[in-house]
Design a protein around this motif. Structure first.
Motif, PDB file in Angstrom:
ATOM      1  N   ALA A 190      63.812  70.860 -62.655  1.00 28.09           N
ATOM      2  CA  ALA A 190      63.799  69.809 -61.633  1.00 28.09           C
ATOM      3  C   ALA A 190      63.957  70.490 -60.278  1.00 28.09           C
ATOM      4  CB  ALA A 190      64.924  68.813 -61.877  1.00 28.09           C
ATOM      5  N   GLU A 191      62.856  70.615 -59.579  1.00 29.52           N
ATOM      6  CA  GLU A 191      62.815  71.359 -58.312  1.00 29.52           C
ATOM      7  C   GLU A 191      61.709  70.771 -57.445  1.00 29.52           C
ATOM      8  OE1 GLU A 191      63.253  73.383 -55.368  1.00 29.52           O
ATOM      9  OE2 GLU A 191      64.268  74.697 -56.808  1.00 29.52           O
ATOM     10  N   ASP A 192      62.044  70.364 -56.228  1.00 34.64           N
ATOM     11  CA  ASP A 192      61.030  69.766 -55.360  1.00 34.64           C
ATOM     12  C   ASP A 192      60.153  70.801 -54.673  1.00 34.64           C
ATOM     13  OD1 ASP A 192      63.357  70.445 -53.815  1.00 34.64           O
ATOM     14  OD2 ASP A 192      62.497  69.331 -52.143  1.00 34.64           O
ATOM     15  N   ASP A 193      60.637  72.000 -54.481  1.00 35.35           N
ATOM     16  CA  ASP A 193      59.843  73.045 -53.844  1.00 35.35           C
ATOM     17  C   ASP A 193      58.849  73.609 -54.853  1.00 35.35           C
ATOM     18  OD1 ASP A 193      59.547  76.180 -53.262  1.00 35.35           O
ATOM     19  OD2 ASP A 193      59.815  75.102 -51.358  1.00 35.35           O
ATOM     20  N   ARG A 194      57.565  73.438 -54.563  1.00 26.99           N
ATOM     21  CA  ARG A 194      56.511  73.823 -55.498  1.00 26.99           C
ATOM     22  C   ARG A 194      56.566  75.298 -55.866  1.00 26.99           C
ATOM     23  NH1 ARG A 194      51.336  75.580 -55.868  1.00 26.99           N
ATOM     24  NH2 ARG A 194      50.989  75.991 -53.668  1.00 26.99           N
ATOM     25  N   ARG A 231      59.569  75.974 -58.110  1.00 23.26           N
ATOM     26  CA  ARG A 231      59.321  75.352 -59.415  1.00 23.26           C
ATOM     27  C   ARG A 231      58.336  76.188 -60.235  1.00 23.26           C
ATOM     28  NH1 ARG A 231      57.790  70.771 -57.667  1.00 23.26           N
ATOM     29  NH2 ARG A 231      55.564  70.960 -58.039  1.00 23.26           N
ATOM     30  N   THR A 239      59.224  78.125 -63.668  1.00 20.11           N
ATOM     31  CA  THR A 239      58.395  77.696 -64.794  1.00 20.11           C
ATOM     32  C   THR A 239      57.656  78.883 -65.398  1.00 20.11           C
ATOM     33  OG1 THR A 239      58.137  75.472 -63.903  1.00 20.11           O
ATOM     34  CG2 THR A 239      56.476  76.190 -65.463  1.00 20.11           C
ATOM     35  N   GLU A 264      58.319  69.781 -66.058  1.00 17.89           N
ATOM     36  CA  GLU A 264      58.572  69.883 -64.622  1.00 17.89           C
ATOM     37  C   GLU A 264      58.837  68.513 -64.009  1.00 17.89           C
ATOM     38  OE1 GLU A 264      55.709  72.262 -62.398  1.00 17.89           O
ATOM     39  OE2 GLU A 264      55.052  73.159 -64.299  1.00 17.89           O
ATOM     40  N   LYS A 316      59.646  66.805 -60.021  1.00 19.64           N
ATOM     41  CA  LYS A 316      59.615  67.091 -58.587  1.00 19.64           C
ATOM     42  C   LYS A 316      60.794  66.473 -57.842  1.00 19.64           C
ATOM     43  CE  LYS A 316      54.647  67.202 -58.758  1.00 19.64           C
ATOM     44  NZ  LYS A 316      53.508  66.307 -58.746  1.00 19.64           N
ATOM     45  N   ASN A 317      61.578  65.652 -58.540  1.00 23.88           N
ATOM     46  CA  ASN A 317      62.749  65.026 -57.921  1.00 23.88           C
ATOM     47  C   ASN A 317      63.735  64.623 -59.017  1.00 23.88           C
ATOM     48  OD1 ASN A 317      62.145  62.216 -58.814  1.00 23.88           O
ATOM     49  ND2 ASN A 317      60.371  62.462 -57.460  1.00 23.88           N
ATOM     50  N   GLU A 344      62.601  61.747 -61.520  1.00 21.03           N
ATOM     51  CA  GLU A 344      61.730  62.245 -62.590  1.00 21.03           C
ATOM     52  C   GLU A 344      62.533  63.025 -63.625  1.00 21.03           C
ATOM     53  OE1 GLU A 344      58.387  64.561 -61.231  1.00 21.03           O
ATOM     54  OE2 GLU A 344      57.626  62.946 -59.977  1.00 21.03           O
ATOM     55  N   MET A 368      66.829  67.296 -53.403  1.00 16.84           N
ATOM     56  CA  MET A 368      65.503  66.803 -53.787  1.00 16.84           C
ATOM     57  C   MET A 368      65.316  65.396 -53.237  1.00 16.84           C
ATOM     58  SD  MET A 368      65.094  67.995 -57.773  1.00 16.84           S
ATOM     59  CE  MET A 368      66.656  67.323 -58.331  1.00 16.84           C
TER      60      MET A 368
END
Length: 160
Positions: free
Chosen positions: A31-35, A38, A42, A54, A56-57, A60, A79
């Motif tokens: 769970a990571e908003d920074d692409r 993430r 991953t 994955e 994004k917030n 989720e 996030m």
């Protein structure tokens, strides 16, 4: 009872699958908003053979926990929609948390003691600072999987 300690980490038996002795890759939720962050985490986890989900917030992350029951959650603090603290509190207060133990590792850039203490206070089990070091990452995964397996064993004994 026999031990699965001779198996590589990626084929360890998920705690809720032990009764069926189904061996499959462990599920990790990032769970990571920074692409970029993430994708980096991953990629490291995938290269180690884990199945990676994955988010994004935080919202989720909570939904994916309920749907997929990951073996470990990697939770960023800041996030959108729902931060890591609130997402962790929601996961810990859910019915799912009464059934299984899902370790949560907070992802942070800070070394601030108060912030790190807040990660643990809201239900986190460990913290990992960015940038990620694969050796430390794997050590934390192994430690929390041992705790998760002990939790499941105690729960099974209690339920008998």
């Amino acid at each position: 009872m026999f031990s699965l300690s001779w198996l590589p980490a990626v084929t360890a038996v998920s705690p809720w699958e032990q009764k069926d002795l189904v061996v499959q890759p462990l599920k990790m939720l990032v769970a990571e908003d920074d692409r970029i962050n993430r994708l980096l985490l991953t990629s490291i986890l995938s290269q180690q053979g884990y199945q990676v989900l994955e988010a994004k917030n935080g919202l989720e992350a909570v939904e994916l926990c309920e749907l997929h029951r990951p073996d470990i959650v990697f939770m960023d603090i800041l996030m959108p929609e729902m931060d890591g603290f609130d997402a962790t509190l929601k996961i810990r207060s859910s019915d799912l948390n009464r059934e299984i133990f899902i370790p949560i590792i907070f992802l942070t850039t800070t070394t601030d003691a108060d912030e790190l203490a807040r990660c643990i206070a809201c239900g986190g089990d460990d913290g990992l600072t960015k940038p990620y070091h694969p050796t430390l990452l794997n050590a934390r995964i192994q430690a929390l999987l041992r705790i998760s397996q002990l939790y499941q064993k105690i729960k099974q004994q209690k339920d008998q």
